[in-house]
Write a protein that holds these residues in place. Structure first.
Motif, short mmCIF file in Angstrom:
data_model
loop_
_atom_site.label_atom_id
_atom_site.label_comp_id
_atom_site.label_asym_id
_atom_site.label_seq_id
_atom_site.Cartn_x
_atom_site.Cartn_y
_atom_site.Cartn_z
N ASP A 1 13.79 6.16 -3.03
CA ASP A 1 14.01 6.00 -1.83
C ASP A 1 12.83 5.18 -1.24
O ASP A 1 12.79 4.30 -0.44
N SER A 2 11.47 5.61 -1.77
CA SER A 2 10.46 4.62 -1.51
C SER A 2 10.43 3.23 -1.68
O SER A 2 10.01 2.40 -1.03
N LEU B 1 7.44 22.21 5.43
CA LEU B 1 8.73 22.63 6.23
C LEU B 1 8.41 22.06 7.56
O LEU B 1 9.41 21.65 8.59
N LEU B 2 7.07 22.12 8.19
CA LEU B 2 6.84 21.36 9.31
C LEU B 2 6.89 20.24 9.45
O LEU B 2 7.65 19.81 10.55
N PHE B 3 6.59 19.15 8.57
CA PHE B 3 6.96 17.74 8.53
C PHE B 3 8.42 17.40 8.16
O PHE B 3 9.00 16.77 8.87
N MET B 4 9.13 18.36 7.51
CA MET B 4 10.33 18.08 7.14
C MET B 4 11.13 18.31 8.74
O MET B 4 12.16 17.68 9.10
N GLN B 5 10.73 19.34 9.68
CA GLN B 5 11.60 19.58 10.77
C GLN B 5 11.15 18.89 12.02
O GLN B 5 12.07 18.24 12.81
N VAL B 6 9.84 18.13 12.00
CA VAL B 6 9.52 17.42 12.85
C VAL B 6 9.44 15.95 12.62
O VAL B 6 10.05 15.17 13.81
N SER B 7 9.69 15.49 11.45
CA SER B 7 9.81 14.08 11.11
C SER B 7 10.91 13.40 11.82
O SER B 7 10.93 12.18 12.21
N LEU C 1 0.94 -1.06 -0.13
CA LEU C 1 -0.01 -0.01 0.17
C LEU C 1 0.93 1.32 0.04
O LEU C 1 0.64 2.13 -0.74
N TYR C 2 1.87 1.17 0.76
CA TYR C 2 2.76 2.45 0.83
C TYR C 2 3.42 2.71 -0.33
O TYR C 2 3.60 3.72 -0.92
N LEU C 3 3.97 1.56 -1.14
CA LEU C 3 4.53 1.80 -2.41
C LEU C 3 3.79 2.33 -3.52
O LEU C 3 3.82 3.05 -4.33
N ILE C 4 2.51 1.74 -3.47
CA ILE C 4 1.24 2.26 -4.51
C ILE C 4 1.01 3.64 -4.28
O ILE C 4 1.11 4.54 -5.31
N LEU C 5 0.84 4.18 -3.16
CA LEU C 5 0.59 5.39 -2.69
C LEU C 5 1.73 6.40 -2.97
O LEU C 5 1.34 7.34 -3.66
N SER C 6 2.96 5.97 -2.70
CA SER C 6 3.77 6.92 -3.06
C SER C 6 4.18 6.89 -4.51
O SER C 6 4.61 8.05 -5.00
N ILE D 1 3.61 5.54 11.20
CA ILE D 1 4.10 7.05 11.36
C ILE D 1 4.96 7.28 9.97
O ILE D 1 4.92 8.36 9.69
N ILE D 2 6.13 6.35 9.80
CA ILE D 2 6.84 6.49 8.70
C ILE D 2 6.25 6.74 7.32
O ILE D 2 6.53 7.52 6.68
N ILE D 3 5.24 5.94 7.09
CA ILE D 3 4.39 5.94 5.99
C ILE D 3 3.64 7.31 5.87
O ILE D 3 3.79 8.23 4.81
N PHE D 4 2.85 7.69 6.95
CA PHE D 4 2.35 8.91 6.81
C PHE D 4 3.14 10.28 6.69
O PHE D 4 3.00 11.02 5.91
N PHE D 5 4.38 10.24 7.53
CA PHE D 5 5.29 11.49 7.25
C PHE D 5 5.99 11.46 5.88
O PHE D 5 6.46 12.58 5.35
N THR D 6 6.38 10.24 5.48
CA THR D 6 7.10 10.31 4.17
C THR D 6 6.04 10.93 3.13
O THR D 6 6.32 11.53 2.11
N LEU D 7 4.80 10.50 3.26
CA LEU D 7 3.61 10.77 2.03
C LEU D 7 3.45 12.24 2.29
O LEU D 7 3.27 12.83 1.35
N ALA D 8 3.30 12.69 3.42
CA ALA D 8 3.11 14.09 3.64
C ALA D 8 4.23 15.05 3.19
O ALA D 8 3.80 16.07 2.82
N LEU D 9 5.19 14.62 3.60
CA LEU D 9 6.54 15.38 3.11
C LEU D 9 6.75 15.56 1.60
O LEU D 9 7.32 16.46 1.04
#
Length: 321
Positions: free
Chosen positions: A65-66, A246-252, A8-13, A265-273
């Motif tokens: 990377d994904s 920038l928020l996700f990049m600094q917080v992740s 699922l992560y790979l497809i969405l990414s 969490i890694i999936i969500f932040f990677t997609l949001a970034l």
């Protein structure tokens, strides 16, 4: 790294990154063809083209990377591979950030209306100011590049790789690496402040200009008023996406360090970034008349081609029956 959620992560990414790459490739192709045709290009179009090219490279690195994260996570145990991905991702992300910042400053100086002497001085030297920002970003990139090697341990720790197989990570080095991570984040403070200030001041200028037009008994249907309202929507959309990125990049990185075992969490932040470099090109297309008209023609030709293909398929099916 992922088991059931890996597919699922790979497809969405892939869907997110490929869409963003198509948008950036379209902007770059249109502006480059226009450049070749007219043998000249404005500073704004030049920055937009460079931004599209750098974002395309960024998304290409993110796509690789994904793919590695989902299917071959232990490959990051290879020092050369991990270093290469970290450097490419950081450099392309840094370059896209500064091109976006320069573009926001250029729009501010070009569109805003203020009577302050400092603003007028900057507006008269608009091209020099923007080029000076890009030159200054090269010095910032140098300092950011020097921190990358020392941050490798923390970033590998994010991927949750078995530390016993790594010679470059040690628990004793975690504290100094975190300090370097703070310095790495501060490198993005200047472009963030410049972009935020430019966009907010531009928004204030547009509000004041619209109010003056209304007080001057000019109807809301005035072409200038419509153009300014359209610019307001563009500015707000850009500001919203840029802050999220920038928020996700600094917080992740900090959340990764705390909960590196949480794959969701890694999936969500990677997609949001990757939302900002994937979505913002289409905002630029909608806000640029030349790009919008070209996109409309391309979509019209694709629609006609699909209709012809559909008609041919129906005719072949009817002949077979």
């Amino acid at each position: 790294m992922f088991t059931g959620s890996g597919t699922l992560y790979l497809i969405l990414s892939i869907a997110e990154l490929v869409i963003g790459m198509l948008g950036n490739a379209f902007i770059g192709a249109v502006n480059c063809l226009e450049w070749v045709k007219n043998r000249k290009i404005s500073l704004a179009d030049c920055i937009i083209t460079c931004l599209a090219v750098s974002r395309f490279c960024y998304l290409l690195v993110a796509l690789f990377d994904s793919y590695i994260m989902a299917l071959f996570p232990h490959s990051y145990g290879l020092h050369k591979l991990s270093i290469s991905v970290i450097i490419l991702w950081s450099v392309t992300n840094f370059v896209t950030t500064w091109f976006a910042t320069s573009l926001s400053v250029l729009y501010f100086l070009k569109i805003a209306h203020f009577s302050h002497p400092l603003f007028l001085w900057l507006k008269w030297r608009m091209n020099r100011v923007v080029i000076g920002l890009l030159v200054f970003s090269l010095f910032m990139l140098t300092s950011d590049f020097l921190l990358l090697d020392s941050l490798t341990g923390v970033l590998l720790y994010v991927y949750g790789i078995d530390k016993s197989n790594l010679t470059l990570y040690s628990d004793e080095s975690k504290i100094p690496d975190v300090k370097k991570l703070i310095l790495h984040g501060l490198n993005y403070l200047i472009p963030f402040v410049l972009t935020l200030a430019s966009l907010l001041l531009l928004f204030l200028s547009l509000v004041r200009h619209t109010r003056n037009l209304e007080l001057g008994s000019i109807g809301s249907g005035d072409a200038s008023t419509k153009a300014h309202k359209k610019a307001m929507k563009m500015v707000l959309s850009f500001l919203f996406l840029f802050i999220i990125h920038l928020l996700f990049m600094q917080v992740s990185p900090w959340l990764y360090l705390v909960s590196q075992k949480s794959k969701l969490i890694i999936i969500f932040f990677t997609l949001a970034l990757n939302i900002f470099p994937s979505v913002h090109p289409f905002i630029l297309i909608l806000g640029n008349s030349k790009l919008q008209q070209t996109a409309s023609r391309v979509l019209w030709h694709l629609k006609c081609h699909l209709k012809r293909c559909l008609i041919l398929m129906i005719m072949r099916v009817s002949n077979l029956s």
